[in-house]
Design a protein around this motif. Structure first.
Motif, PDB file in Angstrom:
ATOM      1  N   LEU A   1     -42.518 -50.541 -60.792  1.00 30.36           N
ATOM      2  CA  LEU A   1     -42.187 -49.807 -59.565  1.00 30.36           C
ATOM      3  C   LEU A   1     -40.776 -49.214 -59.646  1.00 30.36           C
ATOM      4  O   LEU A   1     -40.554 -48.023 -59.381  1.00 30.36           O
ATOM      5  CB  LEU A   1     -42.281 -50.810 -58.423  1.00 30.36           C
ATOM      6  N   LYS A   2     -39.817 -50.041 -60.053  1.00 22.71           N
ATOM      7  CA  LYS A   2     -38.429 -49.559 -60.139  1.00 22.71           C
ATOM      8  C   LYS A   2     -38.300 -48.507 -61.232  1.00 22.71           C
ATOM      9  O   LYS A   2     -37.568 -47.530 -61.073  1.00 22.71           O
ATOM     10  CB  LYS A   2     -37.479 -50.729 -60.413  1.00 22.71           C
ATOM     11  N   GLN A   3     -39.011 -48.687 -62.346  1.00 24.44           N
ATOM     12  CA  GLN A   3     -38.945 -47.699 -63.421  1.00 24.44           C
ATOM     13  C   GLN A   3     -39.397 -46.340 -62.900  1.00 24.44           C
ATOM     14  O   GLN A   3     -38.779 -45.315 -63.173  1.00 24.44           O
ATOM     15  CB  GLN A   3     -39.837 -48.150 -64.594  1.00 24.44           C
TER      16      GLN A   3
ATOM     17  N   GLU B   1     -20.295 -50.418 -51.978  1.00 26.54           N
ATOM     18  CA  GLU B   1     -20.620 -51.845 -51.851  1.00 26.54           C
ATOM     19  C   GLU B   1     -19.518 -52.546 -51.038  1.00 26.54           C
ATOM     20  O   GLU B   1     -18.350 -52.500 -51.419  1.00 26.54           O
ATOM     21  CB  GLU B   1     -20.735 -52.435 -53.269  1.00 26.54           C
ATOM     22  N   PRO B   2     -19.880 -53.202 -49.911  1.00 27.75           N
ATOM     23  CA  PRO B   2     -18.844 -53.846 -49.102  1.00 27.75           C
ATOM     24  C   PRO B   2     -18.327 -55.180 -49.658  1.00 27.75           C
ATOM     25  O   PRO B   2     -17.249 -55.618 -49.252  1.00 27.75           O
ATOM     26  CB  PRO B   2     -19.536 -54.072 -47.746  1.00 27.75           C
ATOM     27  N   ASN B   3     -19.074 -55.806 -50.553  1.00 28.99           N
ATOM     28  CA  ASN B   3     -18.670 -57.138 -51.023  1.00 28.99           C
ATOM     29  C   ASN B   3     -17.914 -57.019 -52.350  1.00 28.99           C
ATOM     30  O   ASN B   3     -18.515 -56.792 -53.401  1.00 28.99           O
ATOM     31  CB  ASN B   3     -19.919 -58.009 -51.203  1.00 28.99           C
ATOM     32  N   PRO B   4     -16.573 -57.199 -52.338  1.00 26.97           N
ATOM     33  CA  PRO B   4     -15.794 -56.970 -53.565  1.00 26.97           C
ATOM     34  C   PRO B   4     -16.110 -57.960 -54.683  1.00 26.97           C
ATOM     35  O   PRO B   4     -15.807 -57.687 -55.845  1.00 26.97           O
ATOM     36  CB  PRO B   4     -14.338 -57.127 -53.097  1.00 26.97           C
TER      37      PRO B   4
ATOM     38  N   SER C   1     -29.963 -55.313 -44.158  1.00 30.46           N
ATOM     39  CA  SER C   1     -28.652 -55.923 -43.863  1.00 30.46           C
ATOM     40  C   SER C   1     -27.676 -55.006 -43.147  1.00 30.46           C
ATOM     41  O   SER C   1     -26.659 -55.491 -42.645  1.00 30.46           O
ATOM     42  CB  SER C   1     -27.972 -56.367 -45.165  1.00 30.46           C
ATOM     43  N   VAL C   2     -27.943 -53.702 -43.118  1.00 32.78           N
ATOM     44  CA  VAL C   2     -26.943 -52.824 -42.494  1.00 32.78           C
ATOM     45  C   VAL C   2     -26.877 -53.131 -40.994  1.00 32.78           C
ATOM     46  O   VAL C   2     -27.847 -53.579 -40.398  1.00 32.78           O
ATOM     47  CB  VAL C   2     -27.251 -51.319 -42.737  1.00 32.78           C
ATOM     48  N   ARG C   3     -25.707 -52.857 -40.406  1.00 33.45           N
ATOM     49  CA  ARG C   3     -25.545 -53.178 -38.975  1.00 33.45           C
ATOM     50  C   ARG C   3     -26.249 -52.162 -38.093  1.00 33.45           C
ATOM     51  O   ARG C   3     -26.722 -52.494 -37.019  1.00 33.45           O
ATOM     52  CB  ARG C   3     -24.054 -53.204 -38.606  1.00 33.45           C
TER      53      ARG C   3
END
Ligand SMILES: C[S@@+](CC[C@H](N)C(=O)[O-])C[C@H]1O[C@@H](n2cnc3c(N)ncnc32)[C@H](O)[C@@H]1O
Length: 224
Positions: free
Chosen positions: A43-45, A79-82, A128-130
């Protein structure tokens, strides 16, 4: 942004967990009920392997998608998570991507010029987005006319089903444990009401507990 020590530990742990998940073989995750593909790897391919030009990935995590991209794309990750960044750099290098830029930010506020991106990618991020509608508006804004938004997301099970009852029941704990992931989010409905002109996706299940219902496909920005 929550900078409490507990939140920082959670974010670090989440990044470590995502990097370990990179080692899993996507072929072992069956896509049940998908009309064309047998597993997550196929699927991802098909979704990611054809992308060219300037590709923006929201919430790339620890870089699980690099193995599917053509190495010559120009990749921008928001990406918000460093704590994800060292993993992203390592995975990009491992799969031969040289044009890579990682930026801190969120899908709801993309610091990217409008009409500038050939494709936007989201895999397991819209849960996960607000603000889901705002994130979709932003994705549409930054895409060039005819640009593609490619997505693979877990979604709410149909109302009244046993899975949906479980998703609703575990949601408060789940959201806290897994970095604001909502197991019962109605992401498909939000994509259906978004500004994209052409929307194509399939519903299927991935062999995960609780968040098995998925959608995968693409949406095209009009105006080309
Ligand atoms: C479940 S992980 C998925 C990571 C990766 N896309 C994958 O498929 O392995 C969710 C990712 O979305 C990121 N994220 C959370 N909220 C976000 C937001 N508002 N905008 C962009 N990314 C966000 C998280 O930091 C995390 O990296």
């Amino acid at each position: 942004m929550n900078c409490s020590p507990l939140s920082q530990i959670q974010k670090r742990l989440f990044a470590w967990g995502m990097s370990k998940a990179n080692e899993a073989d996507d072929r072992t995750l069956q896509s049940i009920g998908h009309p064309h593909f047998l597993n997550l790897a196929q699927l991802k391919q098909s979704l990611l392997g054809k992308l060219r030009g300037r590709v923006l990935e929201i919430g790339p995590g620890a870089g699980a998608n690099f193995k599917y991209y053509h190495p010559e794309i120009e990749w921008v990750g928001i990406e918000p998570n460093p704590f994800m960044y060292p993993h992203l750099e390592a995975e990009a290098q491992r799969y031969g991507l040289t044009q890579v830029r990682i930026e801190t930010g969120t899908a709801e506020h993309l610091q990217v010029e409008e009409n500038s991106i050939d494709a936007v990618v989201s895999t397991h991020v819209l849960c996960s987005v607000r603000d889901l509608d705002r994130a979709l508006d932003e994705i549409e804004r930054v895409l060039k006319p005819n640009g593609r938004f490619v997505f693979l997301e877990h979604v709410a099970a149909c109302s009244g089903t046993w899975t949906r009852h479980v998703q609703n029941g575990v949601a408060p704990l789940w959201t806290n444990l897994f970095d604001r992931c909502h197991p019962n989010r109605e992401t498909a409905a939000a994509i259906d009401r978004s500004r994209f002109t052409e929307i194509q996706y399939h519903d299927f299940q991935l062999s995960f507990p609780i968040v098995s219902p998925h959608i995968a496909g693409f949406a095209v920005k009009g105006g080309g």
